[in-house]
Design an enzyme around this catalytic site. Structure first.
Site, PDB file in Angstrom:
ATOM      1  CB  CYS A  57      -0.812   0.057   1.212  1.00 24.99           C
ATOM      2  SG  CYS A  57      -2.107  -1.303   1.392  1.00 24.99           S
ATOM      3  CB  ILE A  58       1.832   3.645  -2.151  1.00 24.11           C
ATOM      4  CG1 ILE A  58       2.555   5.062  -2.022  1.00 24.11           C
ATOM      5  CG2 ILE A  58       1.108   3.649  -3.226  1.00 24.11           C
ATOM      6  CD1 ILE A  58       3.949   5.028  -3.024  1.00 24.11           C
ATOM      7  CG  LEU A  59      -1.846   7.804   2.647  1.00 25.22           C
ATOM      8  CD1 LEU A  59      -3.022   7.783   1.859  1.00 25.22           C
ATOM      9  CD2 LEU A  59      -1.768   7.555   4.032  1.00 25.22           C
TER      10      LEU A  59
ATOM     11  CD  GLU B 186      -0.821  -6.630  -2.157  1.00 24.06           C
ATOM     12  OE1 GLU B 186       0.124  -6.717  -1.706  1.00 24.06           O
ATOM     13  OE2 GLU B 186      -1.972  -6.347  -1.676  1.00 24.06           O
TER      14      GLU B 186
ATOM     15  CB  SER C 137      -6.178   3.670  -5.909  1.00 24.94           C
ATOM     16  OG  SER C 137      -4.998   4.856  -5.967  1.00 24.94           O
TER      17      SER C 137
ATOM     18  N   GLY D  17       4.648  15.740  -5.260  1.00 24.42           N
ATOM     19  CA  GLY D  17       5.790  15.163  -5.627  1.00 24.42           C
ATOM     20  C   GLY D  17       6.298  13.958  -4.608  1.00 24.42           C
ATOM     21  CE1 TYR D  18       7.744  15.416   0.756  1.00 28.35           C
ATOM     22  CE2 TYR D  18       5.681  16.673   0.405  1.00 28.35           C
ATOM     23  CZ  TYR D  18       7.014  16.666   0.913  1.00 28.35           C
ATOM     24  OH  TYR D  18       7.620  17.664   1.679  1.00 28.35           O
ATOM     25  N   GLY D  19       4.637  11.467  -3.656  1.00 25.02           N
ATOM     26  CA  GLY D  19       4.042  10.208  -4.124  1.00 25.02           C
ATOM     27  C   GLY D  19       5.174   9.440  -5.122  1.00 25.02           C
TER      28      GLY D  19
END
Ligand code: ACO
Ligand code: ZN
Length: 416
Positions: free
Chosen positions: A271-273, A305, A309, A282-284
């Site tokens: 998961c990434i948030l 994974e 989204s 730009g942090y993503g």
């Protein structure tokens, strides 16, 4: 919808009444669930009301609904691999819903608030988990409006604001409670090891087994902004990489990604948030870059994974595009001045992006052409110009010299 003149079709999920005030909770069909909201009847065209369809609700992308596949996977190896992966995933902090919906037997329920989709028609639980339950969180300097349901204790969800300790992510019902908590909790950074620092940017690696409480609290926050992941409470098989910005008050969390300690599918991100106040800065892409940097240290290709989204796909697509173009532009020209040549495998090796993602990105850029019996890479002038413009915006990058980390072989350890 309040910001359009149109009347998008909406599904009514719930209603509430207080005194003479009636409100309906609606989901706008074909729009992301973040936009779901309580509306008063004057915002609805009740003349066009449609009764619910008799058939089973159709699965929407990223929604909690779903039914089991009609025919199970018959290939024995694939079935076995899937089973192993499912068994391990049962213990995950977060499990992607697509996997879960395809599972042939049900994983154990979480301790509180079932988030598990059930095949067939929607159960009471499904409806509950489709409705945002937390009105607001306060985290450090920010008040943030959640996008989705997250199973915070029911006593807290009736409060107008849930107060979080910025550093350990403990949740309390009032600012007073938070102040009291802060007299005992004196940390000013996430737990775990700081494995990266350059300028004010740091990344902490947190073991979901050693820092279980923190990891669970992080998952609860994350669920507020992640719709397509199911929350579980066993965080042992995960590592969490939390990115922070430092100032004189401490290391403030901007986002994180989780990663399985062992992944049979070579996932490098579960998961990434990025927290909403820090999004679109730009942090993503920095977190994604960091995840691939870890894969480079491990000497393998990785991938996130699935399902991604809508925002996840945009961010990954953009990262892959920029990463591949950066390598392609940097290739030396042949002595005779002809276009440089590169094998897809080489692109994978240099970037740690797996083959499927390299190929799909090149197709997306319309850069693969069939010419005189072979495939050639040709990137159009417009794409290159667009790339230059977007790279000018990408000032902060991950600098591998500042990463102090050696991969662990979790399989050999016998214990996470
Ligand atoms: N609308 C349009 N484009 C967007 C948006 C948006 N709301 N948000 C990001 N993008 C685009 C950006 O324009 C950028 O592309 P560009 O540089 O080519 O213009 C790209 O996505 C990345 O932008 P960043 O600023 O680096 O990304 P951000 O910090 O906003 O983080 C993330 C992206 C992590 C997906 C964030 O939106 C988020 O946390 N969303 C909620 C949780 C989520 O959906 N996570 C991904 C799930 S998939 C998984 O977990 C494997
Ligand atoms: Zn705390």
């Amino acid at each position: 919808m309040s910001d359009t003149d149109e009347w998008p079709l909406a599904e009514i999920l719930s209603k509430r009444e207080s005194g003479s005030k009636k409100e309906f909770y609606v989901h706008y069909i074909d729009y992301n669930k973040r936009l779901d909201e309580w509306v008063t009847p004057d915002r609805m065209n009740l003349g066009k009301l449609q009764p619910p369809a008799k058939k089973e609700p159709k699965s929407q992308s990223g929604s909690a609904k779903g039914s089991r596949p009609s025919s199970p996977d018959r290939e024995p190896n694939a079935q076995f691999r899937k089973q192993v992966s499912q068994n391990r995933k049962r213990k995950l902090g977060m499990l992607d819903r697509a996997d879960e919906e395809n599972s042939s037997d049900a994983p154990p329920p979480p301790k509180t608030g079932s988030l598990r989709p059930h095949g067939g028609s929607m159960s009471h639980d499904d409806v509950i988990t489709r409705i945002k339950n937390v009105q607001m969180i306060e985290l450090g300097r920010y008040r943030i409006k959640p996008w989705y349901f997250s199973p915070y204790p029911i006593e807290l969800t009736s409060e107008p604001v849930i107060y979080l300790c910025e550093f350990c992510l403990k949740y309390v019902r009032s600012r007073k409670c938070l102040e009291r908590h802060r007299t005992k909790c004196t940390i000013i950074h996430p737990p775990g090891n700081e494995i990266y620092r350059k300028g004010s940017l740091s990344v902490f690696e947190i073991d979901g087994r050693k820092n279980k409480m923190y990891a669970q609290n992080l998952c609860l926050v994350a669920k507020l902004f992640l719709d397509h992941k199911t929350l579980y409470y066993d965080t042992d098989p995960f590592l969490f990489y939390v990115m922070t910005e430092m100032d004189s008050h401490g290391f403030h969390t901007v986002g994180y990604f989780s990663k399985e300690k062992e992944s049979t599918e070579d996932y490098n991100v579960a998961c990434i948030l990025v927290l909403p106040p820090f999004q679109r800065k730009g942090y993503g892409k920095l977190l994604i870059e960091f995840s691939y940097e870890l894969s480079k240290f491990e000497g393998k290709c990785g991938h996130p994974e699935k399902p991604l989204s809508d925002l996840g796909l945009l961010s990954y697509r953009s990262y892959w595009t920029q990463t591949l173009l950066e390598v392609i532009i940097g290739l030396p020209r042949a002595d005779d001045g002809s276009s440089p040549s590169v094998a897809i495998n080489e692109l994978c090796e240099v970037t740690s992006v797996r083959k499927e993602d390299v190929i799909s990105t090149l197709h997306h850029l319309n850069a693969i052409h069939y010419y005189k019996g072979q495939y050639v890479l040709h990137v159009s002038k417009e794409v290159l110009e667009g790339h230059q413009r977007s790279m000018e915006k990408r000032k902060v990058r991950i600098d591998s010299k500042h990463l102090h980390w050696t991969p662990k072989d979790w399989a050999k350890r016998g214990k996470w």
